[in-house]
Design an enzyme around this catalytic site. Sequence first.
Site, PDB file in Angstrom:
ATOM      1  N   SER A   1      66.786  58.106 112.368  1.00  0.00           N
ATOM      2  CA  SER A   1      67.495  57.154 113.239  1.00  0.00           C
ATOM      3  C   SER A   1      67.846  55.910 112.436  1.00  0.00           C
ATOM      4  CB  SER A   1      66.577  56.745 114.401  1.00  0.00           C
ATOM      5  OG  SER A   1      67.133  55.650 115.106  1.00  0.00           O
TER       6      SER A   1
ATOM      7  N   TYR B   1      58.232  54.423 117.512  1.00  0.00           N
ATOM      8  CA  TYR B   1      59.539  55.016 117.221  1.00  0.00           C
ATOM      9  C   TYR B   1      60.000  54.523 115.855  1.00  0.00           C
ATOM     10  CZ  TYR B   1      64.172  56.969 118.033  1.00  0.00           C
ATOM     11  OH  TYR B   1      65.321  57.723 117.930  1.00  0.00           O
TER      12      TYR B   1
HETATM   13  N1  LIG Z   1      70.418  59.404 121.105  1.00  0.00           N
HETATM   14  C1  LIG Z   1      70.363  58.478 120.184  1.00  0.00           C
HETATM   15  O1  LIG Z   1      70.997  57.416 120.305  1.00  0.00           O
HETATM   16  C2  LIG Z   1      69.553  58.681 118.945  1.00  0.00           C
HETATM   17  C3  LIG Z   1      69.660  57.735 117.936  1.00  0.00           C
HETATM   18  C4  LIG Z   1      68.951  57.911 116.765  1.00  0.00           C
HETATM   19  C5  LIG Z   1      68.151  59.010 116.615  1.00  0.00           C
HETATM   20  N2  LIG Z   1      68.044  59.922 117.611  1.00  0.00           N
HETATM   21  C6  LIG Z   1      67.176  61.072 117.367  1.00  0.00           C
HETATM   22  O2  LIG Z   1      67.904  62.255 117.566  1.00  0.00           O
HETATM   23  C7  LIG Z   1      67.004  63.313 117.926  1.00  0.00           C
HETATM   24  C8  LIG Z   1      67.524  63.988 119.184  1.00  0.00           C
HETATM   25  O3  LIG Z   1      67.439  63.063 120.277  1.00  0.00           O
HETATM   26  P1  LIG Z   1      68.496  63.065 121.472  1.00  0.00           P
HETATM   27  O4  LIG Z   1      69.083  61.730 121.528  1.00  0.00           O
HETATM   28  O5  LIG Z   1      69.361  64.263 121.360  1.00  0.00           O
HETATM   29  O6  LIG Z   1      67.533  63.159 122.737  1.00  0.00           O
HETATM   30  P2  LIG Z   1      67.213  64.357 123.736  1.00  0.00           P
HETATM   31  O7  LIG Z   1      68.454  64.840 124.391  1.00  0.00           O
HETATM   32  O8  LIG Z   1      66.107  63.853 124.586  1.00  0.00           O
HETATM   33  O9  LIG Z   1      66.686  65.504 122.773  1.00  0.00           O
HETATM   34  C9  LIG Z   1      65.403  65.466 122.218  1.00  0.00           C
HETATM   35  C10 LIG Z   1      65.048  66.875 121.825  1.00  0.00           C
HETATM   36  O10 LIG Z   1      63.701  66.865 121.324  1.00  0.00           O
HETATM   37  C11 LIG Z   1      62.929  67.780 122.106  1.00  0.00           C
HETATM   38  N3  LIG Z   1      61.559  67.335 122.205  1.00  0.00           N
HETATM   39  C12 LIG Z   1      61.083  66.176 122.721  1.00  0.00           C
HETATM   40  N4  LIG Z   1      59.741  66.183 122.699  1.00  0.00           N
HETATM   41  C13 LIG Z   1      59.374  67.364 122.161  1.00  0.00           C
HETATM   42  C14 LIG Z   1      58.142  67.995 121.906  1.00  0.00           C
HETATM   43  N5  LIG Z   1      56.967  67.410 122.197  1.00  0.00           N
HETATM   44  N6  LIG Z   1      58.142  69.233 121.358  1.00  0.00           N
HETATM   45  C15 LIG Z   1      59.303  69.861 121.070  1.00  0.00           C
HETATM   46  N7  LIG Z   1      60.501  69.338 121.304  1.00  0.00           N
HETATM   47  C16 LIG Z   1      60.532  68.098 121.839  1.00  0.00           C
HETATM   48  C17 LIG Z   1      63.611  67.799 123.456  1.00  0.00           C
HETATM   49  O11 LIG Z   1      63.228  68.931 124.217  1.00  0.00           O
HETATM   50  P3  LIG Z   1      63.524  68.961 125.815  1.00  0.00           P
HETATM   51  O12 LIG Z   1      65.000  69.183 125.927  1.00  0.00           O
HETATM   52  O13 LIG Z   1      62.715  70.082 126.325  1.00  0.00           O
HETATM   53  O14 LIG Z   1      63.118  67.615 126.346  1.00  0.00           O
HETATM   54  C18 LIG Z   1      65.071  67.820 123.026  1.00  0.00           C
HETATM   55  O15 LIG Z   1      65.455  69.097 122.589  1.00  0.00           O
HETATM   56  C19 LIG Z   1      65.642  62.645 118.107  1.00  0.00           C
HETATM   57  O16 LIG Z   1      64.902  62.789 116.928  1.00  0.00           O
HETATM   58  C20 LIG Z   1      66.010  61.191 118.324  1.00  0.00           C
HETATM   59  O17 LIG Z   1      64.957  60.328 117.971  1.00  0.00           O
HETATM   60  C21 LIG Z   1      68.723  59.781 118.777  1.00  0.00           C
END
Ligand SMILES: NC(=O)c1ccc[n+]([C@@H]2O[C@H](COP(=O)([O-])OP(=O)(O)OC[C@H]3O[C@@H](n4cnc5c(N)ncnc54)[C@H](OP(=O)(O)O)[C@@H]3O)[C@@H](O)[C@H]2O)c1
Length: 245
Positions: free
Chosen positions: A138, A151
């Site tokens: 991130s 985080y």
């Molecule tokens: N969105 C942003 O602005 C942003 C910015 C920077 C970085 N990121 C990073 O991008 C990545 C994806 O996030 P996202 O924004 O796409 O959010 P998201 O839609 O909530 O996706 C998160 C993913 O991680 C899975 N996950 C969460 N806890 C878990 C666990 N204990 N075991 C296995 N899987 C788990 C979730 O599974 P479920 O679907 O079952 O919940 C989902 O597939 C993350 O690493 C996040 O930190 C996001």
Amino acid sequence: MANELDFSGKQLLVVGGSSGIGNGIAQAFRARGADVAVCGTRARAADYQAEEGSDLTGLAYTQLDVSDPGAVEAFKPSFEKLDILVLAQGAVLYRRGEFEMTGFRTVVEVNLMSLMACATRFHSMLRHSRGALIMVSSTAAYHSTMGNPAYNASKTGAVGLTRTLGEAWAEDGIRVNGIAPGLVDTKMTKVTTDNPKRREAALSRIPLRRLGTPSDMAGAALFLASPLSSYMIGQTLVVDGGLIL
Ligand SMILES: NC(=O)c1ccc[n+]([C@@H]2O[C@H](COP(=O)([O-])OP(=O)(O)OC[C@H]3O[C@@H](n4cnc5c(N)ncnc54)[C@H](OP(=O)(O)O)[C@@H]3O)[C@@H](O)[C@H]2O)c1
């Protein structure tokens, strides 16, 4: 001329591929011919049916909760070879939950410890295929995130892990790189994007004046998994519309 973005015959696993960024990455590789397996926290693929940002069409779904340290080691994949591993799992706790040690540990377990657990679990398969590993960290790795110490620490750790595994596994023919997304519209960021004031404030800080999409992140993942990036290792690409410039 060969199409470097044709992934036909390649096997991909996206941990955290059940929704959001990971799901967008999974579908982008599927559209380019890859066989794609994904993991998420729910029991069955059908449990994501009504969920916005979750399209499991054509993806092989398996449940894997990486907050349980033993679960990754015990995980039995549905495939025998692996070319590309994308680690997109991630968690965040709001309302000062990360200032409690239980919350801090859970977030670090999911965002950092599980990256190493997944990387080592699939190391031999990736070595065999001379494959690619992509870690999603991130832009939070590059500045303070006041309400979210776990985080921040875990994402900073993920950038360091990408660098070090990039160097360590180069001799195995595995290219390890990463993506640092800015603000992407997913269920993780609804707390900001669903609130008109916070959304406007966020947009005003992004030079491209729009939120990122899972498909924007997929563009970087396709590049990092393809021969177009064959001389890159240990790097984390910032994909943020200019947010941290
Ligand atoms: N969105 C942003 O602005 C942003 C910015 C920077 C970085 N990121 C990073 O991008 C990545 C994806 O996030 P996202 O924004 O796409 O959010 P998201 O839609 O909530 O996706 C998160 C993913 O991680 C899975 N996950 C969460 N806890 C878990 C666990 N204990 N075991 C296995 N899987 C788990 C979730 O599974 P479920 O679907 O079952 O919940 C989902 O597939 C993350 O690493 C996040 O930190 C996001």
